[in-house]
Design a protein around this motif. Structure first.
Motif, mmCIF file in Angstrom:
data_model
loop_
_atom_site.group_PDB
_atom_site.id
_atom_site.type_symbol
_atom_site.label_atom_id
_atom_site.label_comp_id
_atom_site.label_asym_id
_atom_site.label_seq_id
_atom_site.Cartn_x
_atom_site.Cartn_y
_atom_site.Cartn_z
ATOM 1 N N THR A 98 -2.400 9.140 4.756
ATOM 2 C CA THR A 98 -2.207 9.217 3.322
ATOM 3 C C THR A 98 -2.129 10.657 2.805
ATOM 4 O O THR A 98 -1.091 11.090 2.308
ATOM 5 N N ILE A 131 1.145 12.723 1.296
ATOM 6 C CA ILE A 131 1.267 12.983 -0.142
ATOM 7 C C ILE A 131 1.583 14.444 -0.400
ATOM 8 O O ILE A 131 2.386 14.785 -1.262
ATOM 9 N N THR A 139 1.264 4.313 1.249
ATOM 10 C CA THR A 139 -0.045 4.936 1.066
ATOM 11 C C THR A 139 -0.014 5.918 -0.105
ATOM 12 O O THR A 139 -0.914 5.933 -0.938
ATOM 13 N N ILE A 199 -0.131 4.284 -3.575
ATOM 14 C CA ILE A 199 -1.456 3.867 -4.035
ATOM 15 C C ILE A 199 -2.210 5.059 -4.621
ATOM 16 O O ILE A 199 -2.735 4.999 -5.731
ATOM 17 N N VAL A 200 -2.256 6.162 -3.875
ATOM 18 C CA VAL A 200 -3.098 7.280 -4.296
ATOM 19 C C VAL A 200 -2.542 7.993 -5.522
ATOM 20 O O VAL A 200 -3.288 8.337 -6.436
ATOM 21 N N THR A 201 -1.207 8.179 -5.584
ATOM 22 C CA THR A 201 -0.682 8.971 -6.704
ATOM 23 C C THR A 201 -0.840 8.250 -8.036
ATOM 24 O O THR A 201 -0.974 8.890 -9.064
ATOM 25 N N GLU A 202 -0.798 6.911 -8.055
ATOM 26 C CA GLU A 202 -0.797 6.240 -9.354
ATOM 27 C C GLU A 202 -2.097 5.517 -9.699
ATOM 28 O O GLU A 202 -2.306 5.140 -10.848
ATOM 29 N N MET A 203 -2.981 5.337 -8.693
ATOM 30 C CA MET A 203 -4.199 4.570 -8.965
ATOM 31 C C MET A 203 -5.062 5.228 -10.030
ATOM 32 O O MET A 203 -5.783 4.560 -10.768
ATOM 33 N N GLY A 204 -4.979 6.552 -10.150
ATOM 34 C CA GLY A 204 -5.849 7.281 -11.062
ATOM 35 C C GLY A 204 -5.679 6.873 -12.509
ATOM 36 O O GLY A 204 -6.638 6.878 -13.274
ATOM 37 N N ARG A 240 -1.960 -1.677 -12.001
ATOM 38 C CA ARG A 240 -3.053 -1.469 -11.063
ATOM 39 C C ARG A 240 -3.052 -2.557 -9.990
ATOM 40 O O ARG A 240 -3.195 -2.280 -8.796
ATOM 41 N N ILE A 293 -2.688 -2.438 -5.837
ATOM 42 C CA ILE A 293 -3.561 -3.092 -4.865
ATOM 43 C C ILE A 293 -2.721 -3.980 -3.945
ATOM 44 O O ILE A 293 -2.949 -4.037 -2.732
ATOM 45 N N GLY A 350 -1.377 -2.112 -1.273
ATOM 46 C CA GLY A 350 -2.392 -1.988 -0.239
ATOM 47 C C GLY A 350 -2.446 -3.204 0.658
ATOM 48 O O GLY A 350 -2.638 -3.086 1.873
ATOM 49 N N LEU A 408 0.382 -3.016 3.108
ATOM 50 C CA LEU A 408 0.017 -2.041 4.138
ATOM 51 C C LEU A 408 -0.977 -2.641 5.124
ATOM 52 O O LEU A 408 -0.845 -2.495 6.345
#
Lengths: 277, 304
Positions: free
Chosen positions: A205, A209, A230, A233-238, A245, A249, A252, A255
């Motif tokens: 991940t 990124i 991967t 998930i990380v760039t937009e989960m915030g 949201r 998930i 995920g 994945l």
């Protein structure tokens, strides 16, 4: 006391159960709301317009992983042959701990290395922004080296010495004996190493990124930016909420299913390798 | 026998025999000239190995050279401000995170290994289930752990983004590693130890805790050290479980970033790239020390 040990042993079973339940329970409803086909095969990811198609990310994950395998496997294969058959005894131990160190370097450090060195290098050599599929492929290719080398080396070592000696006695050169007799005999072990590498690459991940550019569109070329599952998930989960949201998930979950398939094929391969010996 | 032969043999004849039996580099090159295909393969093998190790040295050298000039005292001041992005709070958080996760993961992992080695029937369905789940866990990428930690600890248990949520996510992540190494360590303790202990009248528990476990300590320790390395370097699983607040929280229920997260935030903001380089050096130093330690412990095992 036996009960305490038993409960501790159940921890891993419980963990896998909880992970499956929570991921699927939170991700599958979103897939239902968006429509499973629209979600998996939609080519547009525009959360503000309620368009959640993750095909670009799935394709990007597969491309980046394939690129990493293309770059990493040949280097890893030759290195493991070197470690198992050519390496002088005196330098074997330091080299072996070097490979262990390579496996221990955190992905964030690899990502940083890619960001400050690889990305500018690609920008200068080929133009564009530098944050590209190529950068991700090269970086992942480096990151999966220790994983594949470790497994492949022990696979080559587990081939009986008599194969090598028999081949030499028939007049083959050392190289022919190693590459055309021993490596085919170690086939399933080597394949297991490659599959393990695929699992590492597709799940990576942070490093991806930092170098891949993260544009959520279909991959168009080696020098264009891509976004893997991967990274999505990380760039937009915030900042995501609601259906957005849940869609992340669900990414995920996709994945996770990929990883489960890879795990399954790995254990099948391992069983075959055990039977072969 | 071997020594007798070499003593009685003529030393001159022995050296000629040795010469005949070992290939010099010249002989090797001559044979490659005769078999160019073999030469190419040998060259590629060497090239592959050189590439791998050159990459490793270059990576470490580059990170050190880039970061060491920016290591200064202000990076280690006690509070983080937007002007002085101190890494000390994250360093302290990293230590707390590692400690809490290992205090939970180590006993659970070791006890599970004790169950598998000392109590469970070999090949029973339950043991198979444990093996399969442990294997599955070790293949799951850290971002999936992060998602699970966010859904379970942060949201479902209402713990919020906190050190505790992060640490428990780490527990699940390093559990298979500790379990596997502890299991191998326990298995390598000879059965004669157990039999001798039983023979002296000790019970099963006493045998496990006073005889088997102490002999397995180096192997277990090597696994625990590797687990420390995983926790120190982890980013993706902690981003949405422990959060990215750049201070040491008052309790485990507060959010705090670890060193690796600190480095990620700095380099993704792009404002403090030099400080990110310095943080990379600190993380790398941790990794080098951890690897060295596990190597030392492993050597201790080899010596017995």
């Amino acid at each position: 006391m036996k009960g305490v040990f038993l409960i501790a042993a159940c921890a891993s079973v419980l963990a896998v159960f909880l992970i499956c339940v929570f991921l699927f329970a939170n991700g599958l409803p979103a897939m239902g709301k968006i429509g499973p086909l629209k979600f998996l095969f939609g080519t547009e990811w525009r959360p503000t317009n309620d368009k959640f198609g993750i095909l670009p990310m799935i394709v990007a994950s597969i491309y980046v992983t394939a690129g990493a395998i293309l770059i990493g496997v040949p280097i890893a294969l030759f290195t493991s042959v070197f470690m198992a058959r050519y390496c002088p005894k005196k330098i074997y131990k330091p080299l072996k701990s070097g490979i262990e160190l390579m496996a221990g370097v955190p992905s964030i450090v690899y990502g940083y290395f890619g960001l400050v060195l690889l990305v500018p290098l690609i920008r200068q050599l080929f133009g564009g922004t530098g944050s590209s599929m190529l950068a991700a492929c090269i970086l992942l290719g480096i990151m999966i080296l220790p994983t594949i080398i470790g497994v492949t080396e022990s696979a080559v070592r587990s081939v009986p010495e008599s194969y090598y000696e028999g081949s030499l006695a028939l007049g083959a050169t050392k190289e022919r004996s190693i590459f055309f007799v021993m490596l085919p005999a170690a086939k399933s072990g080597i394949l297991a190493g490659v599959v393990l590498g695929i699992g590492r690459a597709i799940g990576e991940t942070m490093a991806v990124i930092m170098v891949a550019g993260n544009q959520p569109r279909m991959p168009k070329g080696l020098l264009q930016g891509v976004r893997t599952m991967t990274a999505n998930i990380v760039t937009e989960m915030g900042y995501a909420s609601g259906l957005h949201r849940e869609a992340l998930i669900a990414t995920g979950v996709v994945l996770f299913v990929f990883i489960l398939i890879i795990n399954l094929s790995l254990s099948l391969l391992n069983r075959r390798a055990e039977n072969a010996n | 026998m071997q020594t007798n032969v070499s003593v009685t043999a003529d030393p001159a004849a022995e050296t000629t025999m040795k010469k005949r039996n070992t290939l010099t580099i010249g002989d090797q090159l001559k044979s490659y000239a005769k078999h160019p295909g073999a030469g190419v393969l040998a060259f590629l093998t060497l090239l592959g190995a050189v590439t791998t190790f050159a990459l490793l040295f270059f990576l470490i050298g580059y990170v050190l050279v880039k970061g060491i000039p920016y290591l200064n005292a202000s990076l280690f001041s006690f509070t983080y401000t937007s002007e002085n992005v101190s890494l000390l709070p994250s360093l302290i958080n990293t230590l707390i995170m590692t400690l809490v996760s290992l205090v939970i993961a180590a006993p659970v992992g070791i006890f599970a290994a004790i169950f598998l080695v000392e109590y469970a029937k070999k090949g029973s369905r339950f043991v198979k289930l444990i093996r399969i789940t442990a294997e599955t866990l070790s293949g799951i990428p850290s971002i999936v752990y992060g998602l699970f930690g966010m859904l379970f600890f942060v949201t479902a248990l209402h713990w919020g983004m906190s050190l505790l949520s992060g640490a428990l996510t780490m527990v699940i992540m390093v559990l298979p590693l500790i379990m596997r190494t502890a299991e191998e360590a326990l298995k390598s303790v000879p059965d004669s130890y157990r039999e001798a202990s039983f023979g002296l009248g000790a019970g099963k528990l006493r045998t496990i805790f006073t005889i088997v476990l102490p002999s397995a300590v180096p192997g277990i320790l090597a696994g625990v050290i590797l687990a420390i390395g995983r926790v120190v370097g982890e980013t993706a699983a902690l981003l949405y479980t422990s959060g990215t607040v750049a201070a040491v929280p008052n309790s485990l229920m507060g959010s705090g970033r670890t060193l690796a997260l600190h480095m990620y935030v700095l380099s993704s903001e792009g404002l403090h790239v030099n400080q990110a380089s310095a943080t990379a050096v600190v993380i790398l130093a941790f990794v080098l020390v951890i690897n060295g330690l596990s190597g030392l412990v492993a050597r201790k095992i080899a010596k017995g």
